[in-house]
Enzyme design. Structure first.
Site, PDB file in Angstrom:
ATOM      1  N   PRO A  14      16.905  46.357  33.605  1.00 17.08           N
ATOM      2  CA  PRO A  14      16.874  44.989  33.190  1.00 17.08           C
ATOM      3  C   PRO A  14      17.229  44.070  34.331  1.00 17.08           C
ATOM      4  CG  PRO A  14      18.693  46.212  32.112  1.00 17.08           C
ATOM      5  CD  PRO A  14      17.914  47.124  32.949  1.00 17.08           C
TER       6      PRO A  14
ATOM      7  N   LYS B 275      22.108  38.802  35.616  1.00 14.45           N
ATOM      8  CA  LYS B 275      21.853  39.918  34.709  1.00 14.45           C
ATOM      9  C   LYS B 275      22.966  40.073  33.679  1.00 14.45           C
ATOM     10  CE  LYS B 275      19.650  42.162  38.643  1.00 14.45           C
ATOM     11  NZ  LYS B 275      19.750  43.255  39.626  1.00 14.45           N
TER      12      LYS B 275
ATOM     13  N   ARG C 225      16.926  51.947  48.219  1.00 15.38           N
ATOM     14  CA  ARG C 225      15.996  51.671  47.121  1.00 15.38           C
ATOM     15  C   ARG C 225      14.570  51.765  47.623  1.00 15.38           C
ATOM     16  NH1 ARG C 225      18.905  48.693  43.603  1.00 15.38           N
ATOM     17  NH2 ARG C 225      17.495  49.603  42.101  1.00 15.38           N
TER      18      ARG C 225
END
Length: 272
Positions: free
Chosen positions: A2, A57, A257
């Site tokens: 998310p 977030k 990442r």
DNA sequence: ACCGCTGTTCTCCG
DNA sequence: TCGGAGAACAGCGG
């Protein structure tokens, strides 16, 4: 998880699900979800949801009686609505409403977090105060973007994911925004020209808008979930062809990442 | 069966 | 001070 758009959809879902409804009881498993926080305080939440806000977030929820709840969905957290008495896999905590519906906090990998606090404290909490501006709720101009990111020597994508600079972008939406703006993820912020700051700013807002439309459904979905079509322009498309120029999309690891980019549309060195 | 991957954040180490 | 590595966790695909 998310990123900003998915969390925003969750915020809207919660607002809708709780409208005119009251919590009659709440329970929570003894899991990492609460970390050091007070799980019993969660279980004593009652009454109406009076405000559902979001920054980056994080979700900031306020309930009747001045109680508050700070929530972060981590990687796999989501709120889902079910009819009682259905059980829900990986439900870590749940609200029982006065219409017999149940709002579960479902989180397989347990990276999500919830922390009951006084509602008045929510915006003063350290994790919230440390966030940079939220492009959706605080707005974002090219000048503000440059101010937030221009001072670092980190690669532009890493800087974009730094929640203390701009709040809400994660691995996917940072890559999407850079692709839209035709900027290589490893570029140094100091190498960006004015026109590129402007393009990147628009690209961030467009990426968020796209994400909101994409996710606008009863339940948010994550790409890794079975049967979910990858809706993104560049993320997760290594080996496929760029839809703009046909070049094979590449990926590399940056700050741990995976980063996707088009070598032709997003040249490593600035052009001109 | 095992390895490596996954959209987060935090902590630790050089 | 900064940046990278590893950790927290569970599932899935190769």
């Amino acid at each position: 998880m998310p990123e900003l758009p998915e969390v925003e959809i969750e915020r809207r879902n919660l607002e809708r699900w709780f409208r005119k409804r009251r919590i009659v009881s709440a329970e929570a498993e003894k899991t990492r979800t609460f970390r050091g926080a007070n799980r019993k305080a969660f279980e004593s939440l009652r009454g109406r949801l009076v405000d559902a806000s979001r920054k980056g977030k994080y979700l900031l929820l306020s309930f009747e009686g001045g109680r508050g709840l700070l929530a972060h969905l981590g990687m796999t957290g989501k709120f889902v609505r079910r009819s009682a008495p259905a059980s829900e896999p990986y439900s870590r905590a749940r609200f029982f409403l006065d219409n017999r519906q149940v709002i579960h906090f479902r989180d397989t990998r347990l990276f999500g977090r919830m922390e009951p606090v006084d509602a008045a404290q929510l915006w003063q909490l350290a994790p919230i105060r440390s966030l940079g501006r939220d492009p959706l709720t605080d707005g974002l101009t090219p000048a503000q973007l440059k101010e937030a990111l221009g001072g670092t020597r980190q690669p532009i994508k890493v800087a974009l994911m730094d929640q203390g600079r701009i709040a809400g972008l994660g691995n996917i939406h940072a890559a999407e925004a850079l692709y839209r703006a035709r900027i290589h993820p490893a570029r140094k912020p100091s190498s960006l020209r004015e026109a590129e700051w402007s393009k990147l700013c628009s690209a961030i807002l467009a990426t968020i808008q796209f994400g909101l439309e994409e996710q606008d459904s009863e339940e948010i979905e994550y790409v890794e979930e079975p049967g979910t079509e990858n809706p993104f322009l560049i993320y997760g498309r290594a080996g496929e062809r760029c839809r703009r120029c046909g070049t094979v999309i590449q990926s590399f690891v940056q700050a741990g990442r995976t980063t996707h980019f088009c070598p032709k549309c997003q040249p490593r060195r600035r052009v001109g």
